[in-house]
Structures are given as C-alpha cells and as structure tokens.
Design an enzyme around this catalytic site. Structure first.
Site, PDB file in Angstrom:
ATOM      1  N   GLU A  27       0.851  -1.191   0.000  1.00 30.48           N
ATOM      2  CA  GLU A  27       0.000   0.000   0.000  1.00 30.48           C
ATOM      3  C   GLU A  27       0.884   1.238   0.000  1.00 30.48           C
ATOM      4  OE1 GLU A  27      -2.987   0.160   3.086  1.00 30.48           O
ATOM      5  OE2 GLU A  27      -3.692   2.136   2.414  1.00 30.48           O
ATOM      6  N   ASN A  72      -6.776   1.646   2.572  1.00 28.88           N
ATOM      7  CA  ASN A  72      -7.514   2.893   2.725  1.00 28.88           C
ATOM      8  C   ASN A  72      -7.051   3.941   1.716  1.00 28.88           C
ATOM      9  OD1 ASN A  72      -8.764   1.640   4.863  1.00 28.88           O
ATOM     10  ND2 ASN A  72      -7.598   2.702   6.448  1.00 28.88           N
ATOM     11  N   ASN A 172     -12.110  -0.851  -1.306  1.00 32.36           N
ATOM     12  CA  ASN A 172     -11.521  -1.327  -0.057  1.00 32.36           C
ATOM     13  C   ASN A 172     -12.350  -0.881   1.145  1.00 32.36           C
ATOM     14  OD1 ASN A 172      -9.049  -2.294   1.564  1.00 32.36           O
ATOM     15  ND2 ASN A 172      -9.337  -0.218   2.339  1.00 32.36           N
ATOM     16  N   GLU A 173     -12.715  -1.807   1.998  1.00 33.80           N
ATOM     17  CA  GLU A 173     -13.336  -1.542   3.316  1.00 33.80           C
ATOM     18  C   GLU A 173     -14.386  -0.436   3.275  1.00 33.80           C
ATOM     19  OE1 GLU A 173     -10.363  -1.124   6.417  1.00 33.80           O
ATOM     20  OE2 GLU A 173      -9.842  -3.242   6.284  1.00 33.80           O
ATOM     21  N   TYR A 244      -7.314  -8.453  11.635  1.00 39.90           N
ATOM     22  CA  TYR A 244      -6.049  -8.198  12.331  1.00 39.90           C
ATOM     23  C   TYR A 244      -6.211  -8.632  13.783  1.00 39.90           C
ATOM     24  CZ  TYR A 244      -4.766  -5.376   8.281  1.00 39.90           C
ATOM     25  OH  TYR A 244      -4.462  -4.966   7.003  1.00 39.90           O
ATOM     26  N   GLU A 292      -6.600  -9.071   3.515  1.00 42.70           N
ATOM     27  CA  GLU A 292      -5.771  -8.422   4.551  1.00 42.70           C
ATOM     28  C   GLU A 292      -5.858  -9.270   5.808  1.00 42.70           C
ATOM     29  OE1 GLU A 292      -6.084  -4.211   5.395  1.00 42.70           O
ATOM     30  OE2 GLU A 292      -6.669  -3.797   3.316  1.00 42.70           O
ATOM     31  N   GLN A 355       1.281  -6.020   5.720  1.00 41.43           N
ATOM     32  CA  GLN A 355       1.677  -5.692   4.364  1.00 41.43           C
ATOM     33  C   GLN A 355       3.043  -6.323   4.101  1.00 41.43           C
ATOM     34  OE1 GLN A 355       1.134  -1.448   3.680  1.00 41.43           O
ATOM     35  NE2 GLN A 355      -0.956  -1.483   4.444  1.00 41.43           N
TER      36      GLN A 355
END
Ligand code: AHR
Length: 512
Positions: A27, A72, A172-173, A244, A292, A355
């Site tokens: 990212e 993000n 994304n998200e 996460y 992720e 990442q």
C-alpha cells in the site's frame, strides 16, 4: 508434556493448494513503497529505483500475488496521477494516512517491480471517491492491447504490451466509517455490480473481488455480505475478508489461539455467501479473498504512528506508520493463521498478508540502511515454498489449553499438504503451549514415510524469551533451526517440539 496424535489419510483431502493463498500487500502507506520497495539513491537500488536488497528478500519470502495500491489509500487515489512523465505527476494530499503522495511510484513502476519480484499483480480500484468510468478506463489502460484512447496512452507512457492484470478489487473496506467514500451495503452493492459489469465489458477475462466486512466485529458484518452479494453475485468472483489480531491485556493464551477465531470467521462468511447463492438460485460459487490479515498491535497503543493519531501530525511524505516489531509469539500465531487459511483452501482462494515491507510487515528496512527479516517472515516463507499439491485433512487429538476467549483449545495446531508428483508430505505444526514441549505422533493411512527431507523449528532462542524479536541491531535473533530426533518407525513418525514453537517438516512418502 503436551501430547498429540495427528492422523492423515491419503484419501481425505480438502483440495489443491491455491497458490494465491500466499499473497501479500503493498500500500502507499508509511514506508511500504517509499524507502521500502522503492528508494532511488539507495546503495542497492537498480536503475529504476527498486531496492534489490528488498527484492532479494521478497523472492526468498515467496509471495505469489501482491495487492496494490491500497488499502484505505485507494479510496482517494487517482490512478492517472501515477502514470506518465514523473516531472508532470502531481503531489497530492492522501487523506487516509495524512501523507503527501509524490506519485513518483505508480502503476508502471509497480508492474515492473512485480515482474522483477515474480509476483502476480492484484489491483484495487477506487470506489470511495470514484466510480464506473474511472474503473473501466483503468482496465482499458492496463489490459487492452492498443488502438484506443487509454491503451495508446499506456503505450506512449512506455509499456507497449498490456500489463494483463487478471485480479481486481472493487474498492476497499467501504463498510468502514473511516473510509473515504464510506457507503451503505445497498449503495456499495449497486456500485460494485455496475462497476464490475463495465470492467468485464472491457476485459471479460478478469476476476473481481467484492468488498466484504472490514472485520468480524463490524456491526454490519453478515448483513453487509448478504446485501452486497444479493446485488452483485453474478458479476463477482470473490468476496473479501480482513482481520487483524493482537494480544490483549497480557492474555497470551487467547492470542495464541486466535486461529480459532479466524476459522470461525471464514466459516461464517462461507455460510453467508452460500445462503445468497441458494436464495438467488445461482449455480456458480463465489469464493473468498482474505486480502488483509496479520498481527497488528493497533489497540491500546497511543503512539503517533497509529491510525487514530495520524491526522494530528503535520503533512509529511512517507512517515513511519505502524512499523510493528514481531516477536517469537507473533511468529507462532502467524503460522497458525497460515494453517487456518490452508485448511480452508477449498473456499479461500486468495489471501494477502498485510503488508509486505515496513508497515506491519515481514520485511523491515531503514532508509539508506539495511533490510532484514522479521520473525514472522519464517512461517510465511516456509509455507509458501513447501505447501504444494493437495491439502490434507488432519485429525488432531491433543492436550488442551484453557483460554479465556475460546475455552479449551488444542495445544497443537496443524496443516499438511501432499505433493503426489514429488512424493512429498509437508507438515506444519504449532505448539501453543508456553511451558511444555510436545511429543507428537504422526499416524499415516495409505501413505508411508520413508525419509525426513527437512525438519526446522522456530522457537524462543537461548537466552531469549517469548518477546524476542529481530531488530536493526539484532536482525537474526529469531530464525529457524533444525529439529533433531525425528524418528520413522514402521511408517509412523515421532518427534518432540519445544514449547511455543512453529515447525515445518517434509517427508518422502509413498502410497501403500
Ligand atoms: O493494512 C493497513 C490498513 O488496514 C489498510 O489500509 C486498510 O484496508 C485496513 O484497515
């Protein structure tokens, strides 16, 4: 002493190992790109500015596919800013990470870097501030051979051949209130459907990932997936998952058992996807892209590199953000996450550790300085290399550990693959006990182990403790060492594993 018996039967398999399970993520965040993979002027940089010390470590780590450019970040990104002559590329304010983005690195640079690293590109599009038009233009730019506006611009920008990107994330998200362009499930589902349709009209061969929930604790989890897929089922190939994990309040036993949560999360998403399939009378199966996942110490830390504090900092270029240092404990947990993903390889077809460099990453660098492997590098590198052929079902009978969050959990966590062509069985084992070594017996049915090809373990190094980590000063404190004393007795395998450890073993096997 912990005791465990692992039973594997030649005929009980889950499916072929999806090689995209060993993916990673780059990212435009912190120092993942700038001073991570890209640092013109670094002593090891090639003529394009790619750090070759990092490229060497990436090849050793062995990711198969890398998601790019966010995260993000992508929800406010204009992909056009990152192509064409560098001198003309604008500096932008990236609101996601409160960072100045020079755009010196963009799509062409990433495609070149991916080729050097030997990885597939997984490209995310911006569905936060942008939509159908920009998405289909990007597919035309990246994948159309030539003779059209966007494909000819790519050729003028130096890439005669199309990049041929197969795998695309539809944003994304977007379920997250923190996301630029946050949407309701209904708004996103319609947008994803129409964008997917337009992208596939440009290139019908692409595969598309719809955005799932940002994590299992989102208030909309479940309903989000259901609504989005009710709109977009026919147009998409995968739904995303993100998760996460970290140790909370010193509860290390629950932390070591977090793969139980990952297993359950995956099962919940499969159930939701399949409910939409049944209700909509769809025949085709939508699978999972767990794009992720990792250990990330994001809660309880009030440091300025954490997301809730970044907006207070001045606007800067590539600041240090979430450069978590990973311990032996984290490496064992990461090993169990890889086990969980592999055990679900019949439905989880893509997974990306987040990442790749510096930002919650297995590889760390210093600007103008060295690059090194974190403790979490090792389980990923071994499994990416050794998990081949068929995923085997494993029946485990193990001593239990009592955990606050998950009740009684097996001390031993396992995944296994069998490569019939190569006559090789790979076995991955975590011993989650903090105190006890584990006596493990492997009981093979329909297969006979004839030799140990390799046997390595990652555990607490002598003189260290469960928090020992690799650092700039001590980059090799945590690594793999050989396991001695693995015995083959009439085809049964016996071995002893140290407390708090993750192991990778390979055996020559033949069918009986
Ligand atoms: O990987 C770090 C961030 O975590 C990503 O940008 C975002 O998608 C997630 O919330």
């Amino acid at each position: 002493m912990t005791r465990a018996r692992i039973t594997i039967d030649r005929d009980f398999t889950i499916g072929e190992v999806p090689r995209r399970l060993f993916g990673s993520f780059v990212e435009h965040m912190g120092r993942c790109v700038y001073t991570g993979i890209y640092e013109p002027g670094h002593a090891t940089a090639d003529q394009r500015g790619f750090r070759t010390d990092v490229l060497d470590l990436v090849r050793e780590l062995g990711p198969t596919v890398v998601r790019y450019p966010g995260g993000n970040f992508v929800s406010g990104y204009r992909w056009e800013d990152g192509v064409g002559p560098r001198a003309d590329r604008p500096v932008r304010m990236d609101g996601a990470w409160h960072t100045l983005e020079s755009n010196a690195f963009g799509l062409h640079e990433f495609a070149d870097w991916a080729r050097e690293a030997g990885v597939e590109v997984m490209e995310a599009i911006n569905l936060g501030t942008r939509g159908v038009e920009e998405a289909r233009s990007l597919v035309e730019y990246a994948n159309h051979p030539g003779g059209t506006h966007w494909s000819d611009l790519r050729r003028r920008n130096g890439a005669e051949d199309p990049f041929g990107i197969k795998l695309w994330c539809l944003g994304n998200e977007l379920d997250g209130p923190w996301q630029i362009g946050h949407k309701t499930a209904h708004e996103y589902g319609r947008l994803a459907q129409e964008t997917a349709k337009a992208m596939k009209l440009v290139d019908p061969s692409i595969e598309l990932v719809a955005v799932g929930s940002s994590n299992r604790d989102m208030p909309t989890f479940g309903a989000w997936e259901h609504t989005v897929l009710t709109h977009a089922y026919d147009e998409v190939d995968y739904i995303s998952m993100h998760a996460y994990y970290q140790e909370h309040d010193g509860d290390v036993r629950s932390f070591l058992a977090e793969a139980v949560d990952m297993d359950g999360f995956i099962d919940d998403v499969i159930a939701t996807v399949d409910a939409v399939r049944a209700a909509g009378r769809h025949r085709r199966r939508v699978d999972i892209s767990f794009d992720e996942w990792n250990v990330w110490y994001q809660h309880g830390l009030d440091t300025e590199d954490q997301p809730h504090r970044v907006a207070d900092a001045p606007w800067r270029a590539h600041p240090r953000l979430i450069e978590d240092t990973y311990s032996v404990t984290d490496a064992v947990v990461v090993g169990t996450f890889l086990h969980s993903l592999l055990r679900h390889g019949d439905r989880v077809k893509i997974a990306n550790q987040a990442q790749l460099v510096n930002v919650i990453a297995p590889i760390r660098t210093e600007e103008d300085g060295p690059a090194w492997r974190q403790a979490t590098f090792w389980p990923f590198a071994r499994m990416a290399r050794m998990a081949r052929g068929r995923i085997m079902r494993t029946a485990v009978s193990s001593t239990k550990v009592a955990t606050r969050r998950f009740g009684d959990v097996d001390e031993i966590d396992v995944a296994a693959t069998w490569d019939d062509d190569d006559g090789r069985l790979a076995l991955f084992i975590a011993n989650r006990s903090l105190e006890s070594d584990a006596e493990v017996e492997l009981d093979l049915h329909g297969l006979r182990a004839t030799a140990v090809r390799s046997a390595e373990v990652l555990t607490v190094p002598s003189g260290g403790d469960r928090r020992t980590a690799n650092t700039l000063e001590s980059p090799d404190a945590v690594g793999l060492r050989p396991i001695h004393g693995v015995t083959l007795d009439g085809g049964a395998v016996r071995l002893t594993l140290p407390a708090l450890s993750w192991s990778a073993l390979e055996f020559d096997v033949s069918p009986t």
